[in-house]
Design an enzyme around this catalytic site. Structure first.
Site, PDB file in Angstrom:
ATOM      1  N   GLU A 138      11.389  18.346  11.506  1.00  0.00           N
ATOM      2  CA  GLU A 138      11.148  18.033  12.920  1.00  0.00           C
ATOM      3  C   GLU A 138      11.576  19.267  13.690  1.00  0.00           C
ATOM      4  OE1 GLU A 138       9.722  15.439  13.910  1.00  0.00           O
ATOM      5  OE2 GLU A 138       9.857  14.154  12.165  1.00  0.00           O
ATOM      6  N   CYS A 145      13.843  17.601  22.325  1.00  0.00           N
ATOM      7  CA  CYS A 145      12.710  18.212  21.622  1.00  0.00           C
ATOM      8  C   CYS A 145      11.388  17.700  22.172  1.00  0.00           C
ATOM      9  CB  CYS A 145      12.794  17.895  20.140  1.00  0.00           C
ATOM     10  SG  CYS A 145      12.947  16.126  19.834  1.00  0.00           S
TER      11      CYS A 145
HETATM   12  P1  NAP Z   1      18.913  25.220  14.791  1.00  0.00           P
HETATM   13  O1  NAP Z   1      19.670  26.402  15.234  1.00  0.00           O
HETATM   14  O2  NAP Z   1      17.651  25.417  14.072  1.00  0.00           O
HETATM   15  O3  NAP Z   1      19.951  24.358  13.915  1.00  0.00           O
HETATM   16  C1  NAP Z   1      19.614  23.105  13.416  1.00  0.00           C
HETATM   17  C2  NAP Z   1      20.503  22.747  12.234  1.00  0.00           C
HETATM   18  O4  NAP Z   1      20.207  23.609  11.135  1.00  0.00           O
HETATM   19  C3  NAP Z   1      21.996  22.897  12.495  1.00  0.00           C
HETATM   20  O5  NAP Z   1      22.676  21.843  11.878  1.00  0.00           O
HETATM   21  C4  NAP Z   1      22.314  24.220  11.831  1.00  0.00           C
HETATM   22  O6  NAP Z   1      23.666  24.334  11.449  1.00  0.00           O
HETATM   23  C5  NAP Z   1      21.436  24.132  10.625  1.00  0.00           C
HETATM   24  N1  NAP Z   1      21.157  25.411   9.979  1.00  0.00           N
HETATM   25  C6  NAP Z   1      21.168  26.652  10.526  1.00  0.00           C
HETATM   26  N2  NAP Z   1      20.842  27.571   9.589  1.00  0.00           N
HETATM   27  C7  NAP Z   1      20.631  26.893   8.437  1.00  0.00           C
HETATM   28  C8  NAP Z   1      20.279  27.272   7.106  1.00  0.00           C
HETATM   29  N3  NAP Z   1      20.072  28.545   6.792  1.00  0.00           N
HETATM   30  N4  NAP Z   1      20.167  26.311   6.170  1.00  0.00           N
HETATM   31  C9  NAP Z   1      20.368  25.019   6.473  1.00  0.00           C
HETATM   32  N5  NAP Z   1      20.704  24.600   7.719  1.00  0.00           N
HETATM   33  C10 NAP Z   1      20.814  25.518   8.686  1.00  0.00           C
HETATM   34  O7  NAP Z   1      18.564  24.254  16.020  1.00  0.00           O
HETATM   35  P2  NAP Z   1      19.491  23.811  17.237  1.00  0.00           P
HETATM   36  O8  NAP Z   1      19.724  25.002  18.102  1.00  0.00           O
HETATM   37  O9  NAP Z   1      20.672  23.036  16.741  1.00  0.00           O
HETATM   38  O10 NAP Z   1      18.554  22.754  17.978  1.00  0.00           O
HETATM   39  C11 NAP Z   1      17.616  23.082  18.972  1.00  0.00           C
HETATM   40  C12 NAP Z   1      16.217  23.072  18.431  1.00  0.00           C
HETATM   41  O11 NAP Z   1      15.969  21.854  17.744  1.00  0.00           O
HETATM   42  C13 NAP Z   1      15.156  23.142  19.513  1.00  0.00           C
HETATM   43  O12 NAP Z   1      14.220  24.111  19.170  1.00  0.00           O
HETATM   44  C14 NAP Z   1      14.530  21.750  19.513  1.00  0.00           C
HETATM   45  O13 NAP Z   1      13.170  21.726  19.907  1.00  0.00           O
HETATM   46  C15 NAP Z   1      14.692  21.324  18.122  1.00  0.00           C
HETATM   47  N6  NAP Z   1      14.735  19.867  18.024  1.00  0.00           N
HETATM   48  C16 NAP Z   1      13.689  19.226  17.452  1.00  0.00           C
HETATM   49  C17 NAP Z   1      13.708  17.843  17.361  1.00  0.00           C
HETATM   50  C18 NAP Z   1      12.572  17.074  16.738  1.00  0.00           C
HETATM   51  O14 NAP Z   1      12.740  15.885  16.469  1.00  0.00           O
HETATM   52  N7  NAP Z   1      11.442  17.665  16.485  1.00  0.00           N
HETATM   53  C19 NAP Z   1      14.803  17.115  17.846  1.00  0.00           C
HETATM   54  C20 NAP Z   1      15.846  17.816  18.417  1.00  0.00           C
HETATM   55  C21 NAP Z   1      15.800  19.206  18.503  1.00  0.00           C
HETATM   56  P3  NAP Z   1      24.722  25.133  12.382  1.00  0.00           P
HETATM   57  O15 NAP Z   1      24.754  24.436  13.686  1.00  0.00           O
HETATM   58  O16 NAP Z   1      25.980  25.020  11.612  1.00  0.00           O
HETATM   59  O17 NAP Z   1      24.199  26.531  12.493  1.00  0.00           O
END
Ligand code: NAP
Length: 534
Positions: free
Chosen positions: A268, A307
């Site tokens: 997602e 999102c």
């Molecule tokens: P993110 O930076 O991509 O992080 C998401 C998750 O992935 C965090 O738990 C992060 O851990 C983890 N992560 C980071 N690097 C990783 C790796 N190499 N391997 C495995 N996991 C890893 O996203 P965010 O800044 O938290 O969230 C914002 C984004 O999420 C926005 O772009 C939004 O559109 C999207 N979003 C989408 C939805 C949907 O349902 N489609 C819902 C909500 C948000 P750490 O925090 O420890 O780095």
């Protein structure tokens, strides 16, 4: 077994522990800071350094999985109801943590916290209808050969691995429980990895559930801090459900272990969602008012960090000015500030890094759009703009809708949206599709035929399409609200995933098997199954 978390309290902040292998464990360093985005002060820290994630996954698989699968769907649904009750009893605490670590107003916290409790209750209810079955069935037996006695039947067997749930920062509660509800109902243990910046709420909620002892040992684990080598230890039967940015999602899909083992992954990701004002809508009509109010809500709820939030506002070119005036008029009434003040309608974004990212995003949009509204002399209520991660709601207008690539490509994850004028409906549909695959689009119109046409035209590139005529202008649940009964996810850029959708969501956690055998064998097998769609 230690069931009570002891978040070590240092001089100024908690050190979040992880619940892995049936015990609370802290990383070997202080780790990353979690802040209060209103004041900038550190409220907690989290580290996964030194934690044995291979052993943690093995424990979930070997202890949690068998214990869950011994139970029927109906019994597991009952457990979900108990989890919901444990969480509901401490709702005020969750709201407080949401305010301190995510800058949530009460309304924002409700979307996250009440949304998670409501989702658990929903799955408790629909899961109870699956009764004492242990496998799913898709349809009935079918004849496969000349001998009518040789038949086939599609069944779903719960996976014998771990569901690794990696979540985004914006929904520490809902993100955790909307995934866990489906996985636990399916009989698959959960290892949740909340985003570090807001992991406090997720961790406290898990702690409450563990302490209450309502789930079997090993059914629910949580990793606070970076993912470390978690993915390196995945194996057959494990799945990853990820929510977050498209870049991280792609990194997970390309992870060597995930590729080698063909680990099932649901993504997602981010999305350039749109709202489309129908060509028939006059500025003095009720539909126009409903549309403007929805845009304002979407831009400001959770400071635009959803999102599903509206990023692109598609309006007939001759009504663009009226749309801007209506939306700007509503945005002017939004009080931005410390969510502790009841007057505040919109809090900060999650931290200073996110504020910087939003400001940089606005600068990118401005290369192809003009600012149509932003607060003059922006001064958040009861807060210091130098310390708090505050951003004014900002409305822009594309200079040239068809050539404004950046508007269709850059997701600014904050209280920001762009008006994109269109000439005719064909252009409107084409512009909506320029998002490259989105989670949701909403269409506001009083013309039923146009709404039906828009639904079909947008359906190819969207996971959800909300078609609003005046009869439901006041009663719909909202463009950005994900309902557990409806599928959540979108194609292309949105990640290509599918979550929830009622009992449909269970299939992700099952292996679909084509069973072939005699009528008697399949009848005997069938007795252990339930068709969730009957
Ligand atoms: P993110 O930076 O991509 O992080 C998401 C998750 O992935 C965090 O738990 C992060 O851990 C983890 N992560 C980071 N690097 C990783 C790796 N190499 N391997 C495995 N996991 C890893 O996203 P965010 O800044 O938290 O969230 C914002 C984004 O999420 C926005 O772009 C939004 O559109 C999207 N979003 C989408 C939805 C949907 O349902 N489609 C819902 C909500 C948000 P750490 O925090 O420890 O780095």
């Amino acid at each position: 077994m230690a069931t009570t978390v002891n978040n070590r309290v240092g001089s100024d902040a908690k050190v979040l522990q992880s619940y892995l292998g049936g015990k609370w464990q802290a990383g070997t360093e202080q780790g990353a800071a979690l802040v209060n985005p209103t004041t900038g002060e550190t409220v907690a820290s989290a580290s996964s350094k030194g934690l044995d994630l291979k052993a943690a996954l093995a424990y979930s698989r070997n202890v949690g999985g068998p214990a869950l699968r011994k139970l029927s769907y109906g019994q597991r649904a009952e457990l979900l109801g108990k989890v919901a009750d444990v969480l509901a009893a401490r709702r005020d605490e969750w709201f407080e943590i949401g305010r301190k670590n995510s800058g949530n107003t009460k309304a924002d916290a409700s979307i996250d916290v009440d949304g998670s409790i409501g989702t658990l209750k929903f799955f408790a209810k629909i899961g109870s209808k699956l009764g004492d079955a242990h496998m799913l069935r898709d349809g009935g037996p079918m004849r496969l050969a000349r001998d009518a006695n040789f038949q086939g039947l599609h069944v779903g067997v719960p996976l014998e691995g771990v569901a690794v749930h990696i979540n985004a920062f914006n929904f520490p509660a809902w993100g955790l429980w909307e995934k866990a509800a489906v996985s636990l109902l399916a009989g698959v243990p959960v290892l949740a990895k909340p985003a570090t910046s807001t992991a406090w709420l997720a961790q406290e909620m898990v702690s409450a559930v563990i302490e209450a002892g309502v789930l079997p040992d090993g059914a629910l684990s949580i990793l606070c801090g970076s993912p470390s080598d978690l993915l390196d230890h995945l194996q057959l039967g494990d799945v990853v459900a990820f929510t977050g940015s498209a870049d991280t999602g792609e990194g997970i899909r390309q992870h060597p272990r995930v590729r080698e083992q063909n680990i099932r992954v649901n993504i997602e990701a981010d999305s350039l969602n749109s709202v489309l004002l129908g060509p028939d809508v006059a500025p003095d009509s009720p539909e126009f008012g409903f549309f403007a109010r929805e845009v304002m809500r979407e831009m400001t709820a959770k400071a635009g960090q959803k999102c599903t939030a509206i990023r692109r506002i598609l309006v007939p070119a001759d009504k663009a000015q009226a749309a801007i005036e209506a939306i700007a008029g509503l945005l002017k009434t939004v009080v931005v500030g410390d969510p502790a003040n009841a007057m505040t309608n919109m809090g900060p974004v999650v931290n200073m890094a996110q504020r910087k990212s939003v400001e940089e995003g606005i600068a990118k949009l401005r290369s192809q759009a003009d600012v149509a509204y932003t607060a003059e002399n922006f001064a958040p209520l009861d807060a210091d703009i130098a310390r708090g991660a505050f951003v004014s709601p900002t409305l822009l207008k594309a200079r040239d809708s068809n050539h404004a690539d950046v508007i269709h490509e850059v997701e600014v994850f904050g209280p920001v949206a762009t008006v994109v004028p269109y000439r005719d409906k064909a252009e409107a549909f084409a512009l909506a599709r320029r998002g490259g695959g989105s989670l949701v689009a909403s269409v506001f119109s009083g013309d039923a035929a146009f709404l039906a046409e828009a639904g079909t035209a947008l359906g190819t590139t969207h996971g959800r399409v909300m078609l609003i005529d005046p009869a439901i202008g006041d009663s719909h649940t909202g463009h950005g609200i994900v309902l557990p009964s409806c599928m959540h996810g979108g194609p292309g850029r949105a990640g290509g995933g599918e979550e929830l959708g009622g009992l449909h969501g269970l299939w992700f956690y099952h292996q679909r098997v084509a069973m072939q055998g005699s009528a008697a064998t399949l009848t005997a097998l069938s007795e252990k199954t339930v068709d969730p769609h009957e």
